[in-house]
Design an enzyme around this catalytic site. Structure first.
Site, PDB file in Angstrom:
ATOM      1  N   ASN A   1       0.942  -1.298  -0.002  1.00  0.00           N
ATOM      2  CA  ASN A   1       0.054  -0.091  -0.071  1.00  0.00           C
ATOM      3  C   ASN A   1       0.954   1.481   0.149  1.00  0.00           C
ATOM      4  O   ASN A   1       1.953   1.236  -0.140  1.00  0.00           O
ATOM      5  CB  ASN A   1      -1.012  -0.053   1.385  1.00  0.00           C
TER       6      ASN A   1
ATOM      7  N   LYS B   1       9.102 -17.245  -9.982  1.00  0.00           N
ATOM      8  CA  LYS B   1       8.500 -15.997 -10.739  1.00  0.00           C
ATOM      9  C   LYS B   1       7.586 -16.568 -11.582  1.00  0.00           C
ATOM     10  O   LYS B   1       7.621 -17.485 -12.189  1.00  0.00           O
ATOM     11  CB  LYS B   1       9.398 -15.430 -11.528  1.00  0.00           C
TER      12      LYS B   1
ATOM     13  N   PRO C   1      -3.087 -11.894  10.777  1.00  0.00           N
ATOM     14  CA  PRO C   1      -3.584 -11.800  12.270  1.00  0.00           C
ATOM     15  C   PRO C   1      -3.690 -10.131  12.518  1.00  0.00           C
ATOM     16  O   PRO C   1      -3.087  -9.330  11.841  1.00  0.00           O
ATOM     17  CB  PRO C   1      -2.500 -12.209  12.966  1.00  0.00           C
TER      18      PRO C   1
ATOM     19  N   ILE D   1      -2.873  -7.448  14.554  1.00  0.00           N
ATOM     20  CA  ILE D   1      -1.707  -7.200  15.503  1.00  0.00           C
ATOM     21  C   ILE D   1      -2.286  -6.187  16.602  1.00  0.00           C
ATOM     22  O   ILE D   1      -1.849  -6.729  17.914  1.00  0.00           O
ATOM     23  CB  ILE D   1      -0.622  -6.363  14.760  1.00  0.00           C
TER      24      ILE D   1
ATOM     25  N   PHE E   1      -4.796   3.652  14.425  1.00  0.00           N
ATOM     26  CA  PHE E   1      -5.009   4.479  13.433  1.00  0.00           C
ATOM     27  C   PHE E   1      -6.279   3.943  12.564  1.00  0.00           C
ATOM     28  O   PHE E   1      -6.164   2.558  12.310  1.00  0.00           O
ATOM     29  CB  PHE E   1      -3.947   4.827  12.357  1.00  0.00           C
TER      30      PHE E   1
ATOM     31  N   LYS F   1     -14.265   0.532  14.807  1.00  0.00           N
ATOM     32  CA  LYS F   1     -12.695  -0.153  14.716  1.00  0.00           C
ATOM     33  C   LYS F   1     -12.232  -0.139  16.201  1.00  0.00           C
ATOM     34  O   LYS F   1     -11.778  -0.897  16.877  1.00  0.00           O
ATOM     35  CB  LYS F   1     -11.793   0.531  13.939  1.00  0.00           C
TER      36      LYS F   1
HETATM   37  O1  PMT Z   1       2.886   6.060   6.402  1.00  0.00           O
HETATM   38  P1  PMT Z   1       2.283   7.590   5.975  1.00  0.00           P
HETATM   39  O2  PMT Z   1       2.377   7.608   4.594  1.00  0.00           O
HETATM   40  O3  PMT Z   1       2.685   8.516   6.889  1.00  0.00           O
HETATM   41  O4  PMT Z   1       0.548   7.520   6.140  1.00  0.00           O
HETATM   42  C1  PMT Z   1       0.161   7.380   7.418  1.00  0.00           C
HETATM   43  C2  PMT Z   1      -0.993   6.338   7.735  1.00  0.00           C
HETATM   44  C3  PMT Z   1      -2.167   6.755   6.789  1.00  0.00           C
HETATM   45  C4  PMT Z   1      -0.648   5.067   6.925  1.00  0.00           C
HETATM   46  C5  PMT Z   1      -1.566   6.247   9.165  1.00  0.00           C
HETATM   47  O5  PMT Z   1      -1.970   7.420   9.513  1.00  0.00           O
HETATM   48  C6  PMT Z   1      -2.730   5.404   9.081  1.00  0.00           C
HETATM   49  O6  PMT Z   1      -3.921   5.574   9.251  1.00  0.00           O
HETATM   50  N1  PMT Z   1      -2.348   3.961   9.594  1.00  0.00           N
HETATM   51  C7  PMT Z   1      -3.258   2.958   9.725  1.00  0.00           C
HETATM   52  C8  PMT Z   1      -3.755   2.464   8.392  1.00  0.00           C
HETATM   53  C9  PMT Z   1      -4.724   1.157   8.366  1.00  0.00           C
HETATM   54  O7  PMT Z   1      -4.191   0.123   7.985  1.00  0.00           O
HETATM   55  O8  PMT Z   1      -5.611   1.570   9.032  1.00  0.00           O
HETATM   56  P2  PMT Z   1      -6.871   0.290   9.052  1.00  0.00           P
HETATM   57  O9  PMT Z   1      -8.028   0.944   9.503  1.00  0.00           O
HETATM   58  O10 PMT Z   1      -6.608  -0.778   8.105  1.00  0.00           O
HETATM   59  O11 PMT Z   1      -6.143  -0.511  10.686  1.00  0.00           O
HETATM   60  C10 PMT Z   1      -6.642  -0.023  12.033  1.00  0.00           C
HETATM   61  C11 PMT Z   1      -5.867  -0.422  12.808  1.00  0.00           C
HETATM   62  O12 PMT Z   1      -5.456  -1.659  12.992  1.00  0.00           O
HETATM   63  C12 PMT Z   1      -4.306   0.585  12.577  1.00  0.00           C
HETATM   64  O13 PMT Z   1      -4.043   0.965  13.787  1.00  0.00           O
HETATM   65  C13 PMT Z   1      -3.578  -0.688  12.187  1.00  0.00           C
HETATM   66  O14 PMT Z   1      -2.119  -0.638  12.571  1.00  0.00           O
HETATM   67  C14 PMT Z   1      -4.102  -1.954  12.839  1.00  0.00           C
HETATM   68  N2  PMT Z   1      -4.011  -3.180  12.195  1.00  0.00           N
HETATM   69  C15 PMT Z   1      -4.726  -3.318  11.019  1.00  0.00           C
HETATM   70  C16 PMT Z   1      -4.386  -4.480  10.354  1.00  0.00           C
HETATM   71  C17 PMT Z   1      -3.745  -5.817  10.761  1.00  0.00           C
HETATM   72  N3  PMT Z   1      -3.651  -6.820  10.325  1.00  0.00           N
HETATM   73  N4  PMT Z   1      -3.101  -5.485  12.062  1.00  0.00           N
HETATM   74  C18 PMT Z   1      -3.417  -4.172  12.608  1.00  0.00           C
HETATM   75  O15 PMT Z   1      -2.570  -4.114  13.820  1.00  0.00           O
END
Ligand code: PMT
Length: 397
Positions: free
Chosen positions: A204, A282, A300, A302, A318, A332
């Protein structure tokens, strides 16, 4: 927070406009004092518009002295920030002169003084300038920069004023009095890469900037910081322990390896799914297959795992959303057991890989909006807010 921004003569004076805006966005009350030569570079009218206050230049200004005399101004301020600080003002400060309003204020105040020098690289290297700086440093003046790079005069070297966002972040940190010494903070940053075959992956647009800025801000507050990050091109913030990973599974293992933590901040964009069985070799283009299929399996979560620990740290996540920002983020937060969620709108030119961001921060009984600002500054403000929420939680308990 009352900050007196002093501006001395130099081409970097135009950047002080941004500094004032950033400080005000962070809630500071700002008053501006210009030296006479600074007024050649930026107009008092512009500075009055951005600061929302009358701007002063002269020591002997009957109108201003009737309202707030210079001694009252020296008492009013919590901090004097001189940006840019020219070789001339550094020399006058070092010799204790009071031959204009700004130098008089420096002598008349008990507030801390910060300078952000900016000048030609030869001038910066001159022993006289360095000697003045050393005198000021010994007197407790805080010095920010200068940075290196191409200068307005076309030369290259040290002497550029540090970017206003960084100055604002440092000033806010110094004023916030947040003490995270002894706290173990783990931060995830950047995106993960999920392999398809040895040369291709699903990824991403996360650059890691948000997470790295948070690591720096937490470290500045005194915390012991571990930054677990997906692939990125960013330098490691000073004093931060960095662990590089590529996949979500590797990030999960790296987080699991940290046994004890007080605060966990998940700023990483972790892939929700990975390819079930990445190809060993590949994948070749096939004449027979027009629409090849990739089978994905769930990664998973995290942050949920961290939130389920017996010794649960304070968990901050986030949410990157393209619509229904607040509602999806709150869902969330609850579903993953987070204490706080920082919601950011993403899409073209927003959040991902940008130098700035806009955040809606949501916790159990409150919200706070941070307007669009540089990620360094936002990170400082966010750490200050988290500190407030954590301390309030402690008091409630
Ligand atoms: O890195 P930059 O270019 O500065 O951009 C910043 C950002 C936009 C990436 C950052 O501010 C941000 O939003 N990060 C979280 C992005 C995200 O994947 O969000 P989500 O809505 O999919 O996940 C929600 C939360 O679960 C996040 O805290 C994520 O770290 C966590 N997560 C998600 C999936 C997973 N398998 N494990 C996790 O821990």
């Amino acid at each position: 927070m009352r900050i007196l921004v002093g501006i001395s003569g130099g081409i970097a004076a135009y950047k002080s406009i941004i500094l004032i805006r950033r400080l005000r966005e962070a809630g500071a009350e700002v008053r501006v004092v210009l030296t006479e030569s600074a007024a050649q570079f930026v107009t008092p009218l512009t500075l009055q518009a951005v600061s929302g206050q009358p701007v002063r230049t002269h020591l002997f200004d009957p109108e201003a002295e009737a309202g707030m005399d210079h001694i009252a101004l020296a008492r009013w301020t919590d901090m004097i920030v001189i940006a840019p600080a020219s070789a001339d003002i550094l020399a006058r400060m070092a010799s204790g002169m009071a031959n204009d309003l700004l130098t008089t204020l420096v002598l008349a105040t008990t507030a801390p003084v910060t300078v952000a020098p900016a000048m030609n690289q030869q001038m910066w290297a001159h022993p006289a300038v360095q000697a003045n700086l050393s005198v000021l440093g010994k007197r407790g003046v805080h010095i920010i920069g200068p940075a290196s790079g191409i200068q307005a005069c076309g030369e290259v070297g040290a002497g550029r004023m540090v970017e206003p966002e960084e100055i604002a972040a440092q000033v806010l940190r110094a004023r916030s009095r947040i003490d995270w010494r002894g706290k173990r903070v783990v931060i995830t940053a950047a995106g993960t890469r999920e392999p398809i075959d040895p040369v291709r992956f699903i990824a991403n647009r996360s650059s890691g900037k948000m997470g790295f800025a948070l690591a720096e801000a937490a470290r500045e507050a005194g915390a012991d910081v571990t930054l677990i990050c997906g692939p990125n091109n960013l330098p490691t913030p000073a004093g931060v322990q960095r662990v590089d990973v590529d996949t979500a599974l590797a990030m999960q293992s790296a987080v699991a390896a940290v046994e004890q933590m007080d605060v966990f901040i998940g700023a990483a964009a972790v892939a929700d799914y990975r390819v079930q069985t990445p190809a060993e070799h590949k994948l070749k283009k096939s004449a027979e297959v027009d629409s090849p299929t990739l089978t994905l399996v769930k990664n998973p979560d995290i942050i949920s795992e961290v939130a389920q620990r017996t010794a649960k740290p304070f968990v901050v996540g986030f949410a990157a959303e393209t619509e229904n920002l607040q509602a999806y983020a709150e869902q969330k937060r609850r579903a993953k057991g987070m204490d706080v969620i920082c919601a950011n709108l993403v899409g073209a030119g927003l959040a991902f890989d940008q130098p700035d961001n806009t955040l809606s921060v949501i916790w159990a009984d409150g919200t706070q909006q941070f307007e669009r600002a540089d990620k360094t500054l936002l990170a400082t403000q966010l750490i200050a807010l988290l500190d407030k929420i954590m301390n309030r939680d402690k008091t409630d308990a």
